[in-house]
Design an enzyme around this catalytic site. Sequence first.
Site, PDB file in Angstrom:
ATOM      1  N   ASN A 201       0.803  -1.224   0.000  1.00  0.00           N
ATOM      2  CA  ASN A 201       0.000   0.000   0.000  1.00  0.00           C
ATOM      3  C   ASN A 201       0.838   1.277   0.000  1.00  0.00           C
ATOM      4  OD1 ASN A 201      -2.214  -1.587  -0.153  1.00  0.00           O
ATOM      5  ND2 ASN A 201      -2.780  -1.422   2.005  1.00  0.00           N
TER       6      ASN A 201
ATOM      7  N   CYS B 162     -10.837  -5.111  -3.111  1.00  0.00           N
ATOM      8  CA  CYS B 162     -11.443  -6.243  -2.424  1.00  0.00           C
ATOM      9  C   CYS B 162     -12.934  -6.043  -2.201  1.00  0.00           C
ATOM     10  CB  CYS B 162     -10.746  -6.439  -1.084  1.00  0.00           C
ATOM     11  SG  CYS B 162      -9.118  -7.149  -1.292  1.00  0.00           S
TER      12      CYS B 162
HETATM   13  N1  EPU Z   1     -14.383   5.904   1.628  1.00  0.00           N
HETATM   14  C1  EPU Z   1     -15.487   6.569   1.158  1.00  0.00           C
HETATM   15  N2  EPU Z   1     -15.331   7.315  -0.009  1.00  0.00           N
HETATM   16  C2  EPU Z   1     -14.162   7.386  -0.681  1.00  0.00           C
HETATM   17  C3  EPU Z   1     -13.029   6.708  -0.169  1.00  0.00           C
HETATM   18  C4  EPU Z   1     -13.177   5.965   0.999  1.00  0.00           C
HETATM   19  O1  EPU Z   1     -16.561   6.502   1.731  1.00  0.00           O
HETATM   20  O2  EPU Z   1     -14.102   8.054  -1.719  1.00  0.00           O
HETATM   21  C5  EPU Z   1     -14.519   5.080   2.849  1.00  0.00           C
HETATM   22  C6  EPU Z   1     -14.306   3.603   2.536  1.00  0.00           C
HETATM   23  O3  EPU Z   1     -15.478   2.998   2.027  1.00  0.00           O
HETATM   24  C7  EPU Z   1     -13.879   3.044   3.857  1.00  0.00           C
HETATM   25  C8  EPU Z   1     -13.134   4.218   4.485  1.00  0.00           C
HETATM   26  O4  EPU Z   1     -13.507   5.388   3.756  1.00  0.00           O
HETATM   27  O5  EPU Z   1     -14.999   2.741   4.644  1.00  0.00           O
HETATM   28  C9  EPU Z   1     -11.643   4.102   4.477  1.00  0.00           C
HETATM   29  O6  EPU Z   1     -11.168   3.866   3.157  1.00  0.00           O
HETATM   30  P1  EPU Z   1      -9.736   4.381   2.681  1.00  0.00           P
HETATM   31  O7  EPU Z   1      -9.936   5.382   1.617  1.00  0.00           O
HETATM   32  O8  EPU Z   1      -8.953   4.747   3.880  1.00  0.00           O
HETATM   33  O9  EPU Z   1      -9.147   3.056   2.063  1.00  0.00           O
HETATM   34  P2  EPU Z   1      -8.388   2.883   0.685  1.00  0.00           P
HETATM   35  O10 EPU Z   1      -7.448   3.989   0.450  1.00  0.00           O
HETATM   36  O11 EPU Z   1      -9.351   2.534  -0.381  1.00  0.00           O
HETATM   37  C10 EPU Z   1      -6.321   1.655   1.696  1.00  0.00           C
HETATM   38  C11 EPU Z   1      -5.700   0.308   1.509  1.00  0.00           C
HETATM   39  C12 EPU Z   1      -6.559  -0.748   2.147  1.00  0.00           C
HETATM   40  C13 EPU Z   1      -6.726  -0.432   3.632  1.00  0.00           C
HETATM   41  C14 EPU Z   1      -7.296   0.983   3.791  1.00  0.00           C
HETATM   42  C15 EPU Z   1      -7.387   1.404   5.250  1.00  0.00           C
HETATM   43  C16 EPU Z   1      -4.572   0.580  -0.594  1.00  0.00           C
HETATM   44  C17 EPU Z   1      -4.465   0.210  -2.023  1.00  0.00           C
HETATM   45  N3  EPU Z   1      -5.574   0.032   0.090  1.00  0.00           N
HETATM   46  O12 EPU Z   1      -7.563   1.570   1.021  1.00  0.00           O
HETATM   47  O13 EPU Z   1      -5.865  -1.967   2.027  1.00  0.00           O
HETATM   48  O14 EPU Z   1      -7.597  -1.365   4.205  1.00  0.00           O
HETATM   49  O15 EPU Z   1      -6.475   1.927   3.084  1.00  0.00           O
HETATM   50  O16 EPU Z   1      -6.128   1.356   5.849  1.00  0.00           O
HETATM   51  O17 EPU Z   1      -3.744   1.312  -0.068  1.00  0.00           O
HETATM   52  C18 EPU Z   1      -5.613  -4.248   1.603  1.00  0.00           C
HETATM   53  O18 EPU Z   1      -4.401  -4.035   1.503  1.00  0.00           O
HETATM   54  O19 EPU Z   1      -6.111  -5.408   1.626  1.00  0.00           O
HETATM   55  C19 EPU Z   1      -6.528  -3.123   1.697  1.00  0.00           C
HETATM   56  C20 EPU Z   1      -7.842  -3.256   1.508  1.00  0.00           C
END
Ligand code: EPU
Length: 441
Positions: free
Chosen positions: A24, A121
Amino acid sequence: MDGLLTVEGGTPLTGEIVVRGAKNFVSKAMVAALLGETPSHLSNVPVIRDVDVVADLLRLHGVTVDHDRDDGVLHLDPSDVESAHVADIDAYAGSSRIPILFCGPLLHRLGEAFIPDLGGCRIGDRPINYHLDILRNFGAVVDKGSQGIQLSAPRGLVGTRIELPYPSVGATEQTLLTAVRATGLTELVGAAIEPEITDLIAVLQKMGAIISVDTDRTIRIEGVDRLVGYRHTSLADRIEAGSWASAALATRGDVVVRGASQPEMMTFLNTFRKVGGEFDVRDDGIRFWHRGGELRPIVLETDVHPGFMTDWQQPLVVALTQATGLSIVHETVYENRFGFTDALRGMGAKIQIYRECLGGLSCRFGRRNFFHSAVVSGPTPLHAADIEVPDLRGGFSHLIAALAAEGTSRVRGISIINRGYENFLGKLEALSAKASMGALV
Ligand code: EPU
């Protein structure tokens, strides 16, 4: 690599493995290279499918990508960035969420960007509304079409003030990658401050960016006219390290994770110790082991950094099925991250999931229709099963359960695990697991 993985469980995992750079972070640092006028070098890069997908997407946009897979070094030359064909990009629809982060850099470099429908995922809706709002704030024009999203910046991108409703990792990265080359100042309030984000800020600073982080989750970015390439070594993958640690605990094993780093794992290590796991922080990594006797139940809440990561939750839940008593786990980051417990129940685990916020403060999913709290009752012997991998972390957890269970399990869909766990079959072998690949029947 798809096929049927046969796992004969009941043997403790013992031995030594190496964990390289964080999925990540590496994928985002690769996108950051698009912003430089000169080539970038990234070290400690794991061989995982997410890295390959981002490399392919960069190549489609004219970036020369050389990946020395053995040494774990990426060389990224963005001198000839160009627009990619929509159909070519669309071929990656559904394979990763990273394309959304290409938007800011591509808008700066080319004045336009296209992103396909996003993958990732199956752990909730995973919307991109924060990302699109942020890009609009900077002045981008966003057109949603049937295949994906077309963006343009007819008047360039201009610094702005953004207040996040939730400290989203992706939205914080989106802001950083867009603001560094936008005109003027950007203020981001309510930012995520995960170690992978700090490392991304370090990379951007090496490239010439001016970014400050306040104690109250406010990040300020002064836009600059040009950025150059960087040379950087990725921080370790703390999710992978925590996953193998949980595997050691669930199988009553003893695993040295070389490359694992303590500062980013402090919250995990506290919890691991409370459950009854032992660890020893060494110069080259961390040794994790089950000290014998009973494991203890805990009350756990996932949260943004510095809280307990949501991605550590699923592997640890498998270990909690072996603890004596009731554990309560409240998932506050994703609304739907207990789907993987169905398969564990099928293997003999006693896990109930609830809509209510259990064991801690109420979260934004409380009083809504989301089963986001779990009660795990243990210890329960696990028995072998036929398993279909649902998603990355859930899939790894099923694998741990199969390794801890008596009997022979058959696991399908393991290519999903390869998205984020480098050479995990080789690592299973190094830990003396009885697991072998065969053809699907
Ligand atoms: N969210 C929204 N709107 C958006 C973006 C996010 O509602 O536009 C919500 C999501 O639905 C979630 C929350 O905000 O409920 C947090 O999401 P976040 O944006 O922090 O997650 P992400 O950037 O999509 C990254 C990692 C994830 C990890 C999360 C939290 C990457 C590629 N993915 O996801 O990793 O769980 O941060 O730490 O960096 C994994 O590696 O298996 C994985 C899922």
